[in-house]
Scaffold this motif. Structure first.
Motif, PDB file in Angstrom:
ATOM      1  N   GLY A 189      -6.702 -14.255   1.692  1.00 35.34           N
ATOM      2  CA  GLY A 189      -7.968 -14.844   1.268  1.00 35.34           C
ATOM      3  C   GLY A 189      -8.440 -15.877   2.272  1.00 35.34           C
ATOM      4  N   GLY A 190      -9.759 -16.039   2.366  1.00 37.51           N
ATOM      5  CA  GLY A 190     -10.282 -17.053   3.275  1.00 37.51           C
ATOM      6  C   GLY A 190     -11.774 -16.873   3.547  1.00 37.51           C
ATOM      7  N   PHE A 191     -12.270 -17.670   4.483  1.00 36.98           N
ATOM      8  CA  PHE A 191     -13.696 -17.685   4.873  1.00 36.98           C
ATOM      9  C   PHE A 191     -13.760 -17.492   6.382  1.00 36.98           C
ATOM     10  N   GLN A 192     -14.741 -16.730   6.839  1.00 34.97           N
ATOM     11  CA  GLN A 192     -14.884 -16.472   8.272  1.00 34.97           C
ATOM     12  C   GLN A 192     -16.369 -16.454   8.638  1.00 34.97           C
ATOM     13  N   ARG A 193     -16.730 -17.152   9.724  1.00 34.31           N
ATOM     14  CA  ARG A 193     -18.097 -17.115  10.289  1.00 34.31           C
ATOM     15  C   ARG A 193     -17.993 -16.432  11.646  1.00 34.31           C
ATOM     16  N   THR A 194     -18.765 -15.331  11.817  1.00 29.01           N
ATOM     17  CA  THR A 194     -18.642 -14.510  13.014  1.00 29.01           C
ATOM     18  C   THR A 194     -20.019 -14.263  13.634  1.00 29.01           C
ATOM     19  N   PRO A 195     -20.295 -14.776  14.841  1.00 31.76           N
ATOM     20  CA  PRO A 195     -21.514 -14.387  15.567  1.00 31.76           C
ATOM     21  C   PRO A 195     -21.349 -12.976  16.116  1.00 31.76           C
ATOM     22  N   ARG A 210      -0.472   1.447   1.988  1.00 31.66           N
ATOM     23  CA  ARG A 210      -0.980   0.197   1.422  1.00 31.66           C
ATOM     24  C   ARG A 210      -2.135   0.513   0.463  1.00 31.66           C
ATOM     25  N   TYR A 211      -2.080  -0.131  -0.669  1.00 32.12           N
ATOM     26  CA  TYR A 211      -3.186  -0.056  -1.631  1.00 32.12           C
ATOM     27  C   TYR A 211      -3.690  -1.477  -1.839  1.00 32.12           C
ATOM     28  N   TYR A 212      -4.996  -1.668  -1.710  1.00 27.89           N
ATOM     29  CA  TYR A 212      -5.537  -3.021  -1.803  1.00 27.89           C
ATOM     30  C   TYR A 212      -6.856  -3.005  -2.568  1.00 27.89           C
ATOM     31  N   GLN A 213      -7.284  -4.194  -2.916  1.00 33.63           N
ATOM     32  CA  GLN A 213      -8.570  -4.416  -3.573  1.00 33.63           C
ATOM     33  C   GLN A 213      -9.373  -5.379  -2.704  1.00 33.63           C
ATOM     34  N   ASN A 214     -10.500  -4.913  -2.206  1.00 41.44           N
ATOM     35  CA  ASN A 214     -11.359  -5.744  -1.351  1.00 41.44           C
ATOM     36  C   ASN A 214     -12.330  -6.505  -2.244  1.00 41.44           C
ATOM     37  N   ILE A 215     -12.065  -7.778  -2.419  1.00 37.30           N
ATOM     38  CA  ILE A 215     -12.899  -8.646  -3.252  1.00 37.30           C
ATOM     39  C   ILE A 215     -13.529  -9.670  -2.312  1.00 37.30           C
ATOM     40  N   GLY A 216     -14.823  -9.498  -1.996  1.00 38.30           N
ATOM     41  CA  GLY A 216     -15.425 -10.397  -1.029  1.00 38.30           C
ATOM     42  C   GLY A 216     -16.937 -10.413  -1.104  1.00 38.30           C
ATOM     43  N   ALA A 217     -17.511 -11.169  -0.187  1.00 37.40           N
ATOM     44  CA  ALA A 217     -18.962 -11.314  -0.126  1.00 37.40           C
ATOM     45  C   ALA A 217     -19.367 -11.553   1.312  1.00 37.40           C
ATOM     46  N   LEU A 218     -20.610 -11.146   1.672  1.00 43.58           N
ATOM     47  CA  LEU A 218     -21.111 -11.235   3.039  1.00 43.58           C
ATOM     48  C   LEU A 218     -22.517 -11.803   3.021  1.00 43.58           C
ATOM     49  N   SER A 219     -22.742 -12.728   3.957  1.00 42.94           N
ATOM     50  CA  SER A 219     -24.072 -13.322   4.127  1.00 42.94           C
ATOM     51  C   SER A 219     -24.400 -13.309   5.609  1.00 42.94           C
ATOM     52  N   THR A 220     -25.653 -12.910   5.953  1.00 40.17           N
ATOM     53  CA  THR A 220     -26.070 -12.898   7.352  1.00 40.17           C
ATOM     54  C   THR A 220     -27.234 -13.856   7.543  1.00 40.17           C
ATOM     55  N   ASP A 221     -27.063 -14.767   8.514  1.00 38.15           N
ATOM     56  CA  ASP A 221     -28.112 -15.738   8.868  1.00 38.15           C
ATOM     57  C   ASP A 221     -28.667 -16.459   7.647  1.00 38.15           C
ATOM     58  N   GLY A 222     -27.730 -16.871   6.746  1.00 34.15           N
ATOM     59  CA  GLY A 222     -28.132 -17.671   5.602  1.00 34.15           C
ATOM     60  C   GLY A 222     -28.720 -16.899   4.453  1.00 34.15           C
ATOM     61  N   SER A 223     -28.640 -15.575   4.500  1.00 35.99           N
ATOM     62  CA  SER A 223     -29.188 -14.787   3.397  1.00 35.99           C
ATOM     63  C   SER A 223     -28.292 -14.913   2.175  1.00 35.99           C
ATOM     64  N   PRO A 224     -28.752 -14.499   1.028  1.00 33.76           N
ATOM     65  CA  PRO A 224     -27.881 -14.495  -0.156  1.00 33.76           C
ATOM     66  C   PRO A 224     -26.656 -13.611   0.099  1.00 33.76           C
ATOM     67  N   TYR A 225     -25.542 -13.948  -0.565  1.00 34.78           N
ATOM     68  CA  TYR A 225     -24.290 -13.196  -0.392  1.00 34.78           C
ATOM     69  C   TYR A 225     -24.388 -11.854  -1.108  1.00 34.78           C
ATOM     70  N   TYR A 226     -23.883 -10.832  -0.417  1.00 37.48           N
ATOM     71  CA  TYR A 226     -23.761  -9.507  -0.995  1.00 37.48           C
ATOM     72  C   TYR A 226     -22.273  -9.277  -1.308  1.00 37.48           C
ATOM     73  N   SER A 227     -21.977  -8.994  -2.556  1.00 34.44           N
ATOM     74  CA  SER A 227     -20.579  -8.924  -3.014  1.00 34.44           C
ATOM     75  C   SER A 227     -20.064  -7.495  -3.008  1.00 34.44           C
ATOM     76  N   ILE A 228     -18.704  -7.390  -2.942  1.00 34.75           N
ATOM     77  CA  ILE A 228     -18.014  -6.110  -3.041  1.00 34.75           C
ATOM     78  C   ILE A 228     -16.710  -6.314  -3.798  1.00 34.75           C
ATOM     79  N   ASN A 229     -16.354  -5.358  -4.603  1.00 34.69           N
ATOM     80  CA  ASN A 229     -15.101  -5.390  -5.364  1.00 34.69           C
ATOM     81  C   ASN A 229     -14.646  -3.951  -5.556  1.00 34.69           C
ATOM     82  N   LYS A 230     -14.068  -3.392  -4.488  1.00 36.19           N
ATOM     83  CA  LYS A 230     -13.716  -1.986  -4.474  1.00 36.19           C
ATOM     84  C   LYS A 230     -12.277  -1.813  -3.972  1.00 36.19           C
ATOM     85  N   PRO A 231     -11.570  -0.794  -4.496  1.00 36.53           N
ATOM     86  CA  PRO A 231     -10.223  -0.525  -3.997  1.00 36.53           C
ATOM     87  C   PRO A 231     -10.265   0.224  -2.674  1.00 36.53           C
TER      88      PRO A 231
END
Length: 465
Positions: free
Chosen positions: A95-101, A313-334
């Motif tokens: 888990g964590g936060f990442q800012r990527t240009p 490996r089996y995982y659950q991707n629980i996260g969110a993405l924002s580009t250039d300050g836009s609202p976050y788009y969420s995902i919760n998929k295996p």
């Protein structure tokens, strides 16, 4: 949304837990038998004969406890190798936060890049399973099992040596007590001679010199009595130490009254040599070390073959993405991944060749050590066999010597008391009688110890589990 995330994570954790429980059940074995010991050193009661002392020694002696722990460690080493045949399951969470240009064509965005902010929580269950290694683990398991066998027979050897050590200390103590009784009898005899000399002196049939010599002999006998008493204390301390008790422990040690003398060996010495070579713990341990070295050779040969493994490996991707300050788009998929890996080392700078050569060298060294152990065992058996025959013959002669010396002393005493014998003859016969009693007690202890030494040399000492 948050409740859904928690439910998915809990489901993954439960699946991982079930996998772990199943694998533990797969590899579970009955625990090794534990030796039950009673602390007899705290409140010892009653008279302790040799079997009871041996039971106490096997329970309390630190050397046997150390050997037992080494056996348990060798058994656990076998379990450790066997565990490598099972799949390895792990539960992980990232888990964590990442800012990527990130770059983007200027036709889409004039400045040529955009910034993505990502928040992620990815719980996962991973599986790794080594499927085929073409003999590597089999060689390791063979080595571990051989080491376990060597540790077990080494433990038996420690017990046998302990039995012999306590038995020898026991008979040394009994011999010292018999020597003390002989010294007491010598004091009594010397006092009898002194009293007879005093009587002869009063009747004018003994000189002042004879009276002084009688007093000197009595004093010398009492000095020997003191030394014999000290030898008893020393032998008792040695017996207590051999058992594994503290030096201040006070035990009532039973005697050997009624115990039969060992007889001459029924078989020829070759019989005992072959018996020792077939069953002595040090021989069997050396043979097991050869097998352990051969297992290392098997593993070294297998290092030239490929390794096939499986991973997933089996995982659950629980996260969110924002580009250039836009609202976050969420995902919760295996998600998941499955891989089959084949690895074949081609060049390692000669490491595998060196390992194989070292393994072959260890096999040869173990075989040479086995040959040395066999030669040593044969020599020890022959020596113990001859020592037993010699000690039994010496005991028979010591019995005859003791009987003749006592008869001669009693005759000399009677003659001296009736005025027809000399003090010199009486004193000499008394000294010879004391010497014969000491020789008889020593010969008795030597015969008992020699019999046990042959049993130890032949690997024929029976120990309780």
């Amino acid at each position: 949304m948050s409740r859904l995330i928690v439910d998915r994570a809990r489901g993954i954790a439960m699946a991982a837990m079930l996998c772990l429980v199943a694998l533990e059940a797969w590899g579970e074995e009955a625990p090794a038998q534990q030796r039950q010991c009673l602390d007899a050193s705290s409140q010892p009661h009653g008279s302790y004969d040799l079997p009871r002392l041996l039971d106490m020694a096997q329970c309390l002696n630190p050397e046997t406890r150390e050997a037992w722990e080494r056996t348990r460690q060798a058994e656990l080493a076998v379990d450790l190798v066997r565990s490598s045949y099972a799949p390895q399951v792990s539960l992980e969470a990232l888990g964590g936060f990442q800012r990527t240009p990130l770059p983007i064509p200027t036709t889409l965005l004039a400045r040529g890049y955009f910034t993505a902010d990502t928040r992620e929580f990815i719980p996962s269950v991973g599986v790794k399973w080594l499927l085929f290694d073409f003999g590597r683990r089999a060689g390791l398991e063979a080595t571990a099992r051989a080491n376990h066998a060597a540790a077990e027979v080494a433990y038996n050897g420690v017990q046998q040596r302990l039995v012999f050590s306590v038995t020898r200390a026991y008979y040394d103590y009994q011999s010292s007590r018999d020597q003390l009784r002989a010294a007491d009898e010598a004091v009594t005899a010397a006092q009898t001679i002194q009293d007879a000399t005093d009587a002869q002196r009063r009747h004018g049939r003994a000189t002042v010199v004879a009276e002084a010599q009688a007093e000197r002999q009595t004093a010398l006998s009492r000095l020997n009595q003191v030394k014999a008493n000290g030898a008893v204390r020393t032998a008792y301390a040695a017996l207590i130490a051999a058992i594994g008790l503290s030096a201040d422990t006070q035990l009532s040690i039973g005697g050997t009254q009624g115990q039969a003398m060992p007889s001459l060996p029924d078989e020829a010495v070759d019989h005992y040599v072959q018996k020792a070579l077939a069953g002595r713990p040090d021989v069997r341990a050396a043979e097991a070390r050869v097998k352990a070295a051969e297992g290392e050779v098997q593993s070294a040969h297998a290092a030239y073959r490929p390794v096939v493994s499986f991973s997933g490996r089996y995982y659950q991707n629980i996260g969110a993405l924002s580009t250039d300050g836009s609202p976050y788009y969420s995902i919760n998929k295996p998600g998941g991944a499955v891989f089959l890996n084949v690895e074949l080392p081609l060049f390692d700078g000669g490491a595998r060749s060196a390992q194989l050569s070292m393994a072959h060298s260890r096999v040869q060294a173990a075989q040479d050590q086995l040959d040395q152990v066999r030669d040593k065992v044969a020599q020890e058996v022959v020596k113990a066999y001859n020592d037993l025959r010699t000690s039994l013959e010496a005991y028979a002669e010591a019995q005859a010597f003791s009987h003749a010396a006592r008869v001669a002393y009693e005759a000399a005493l009677d003659a001296y008391q009736h005025g027809v014998g000399t003090y010199t003859d009486l004193a000499n016969d008394e000294a010879v009688m004391a010497q014969s009693e000491s020789a008889l007690t020593s010969a008795n202890a030597d015969a008992q110890i020699a019999w046990m030494a042959l049993a130890l040399a032949a690997g024929d000492i029976r120990v309780t589990p």
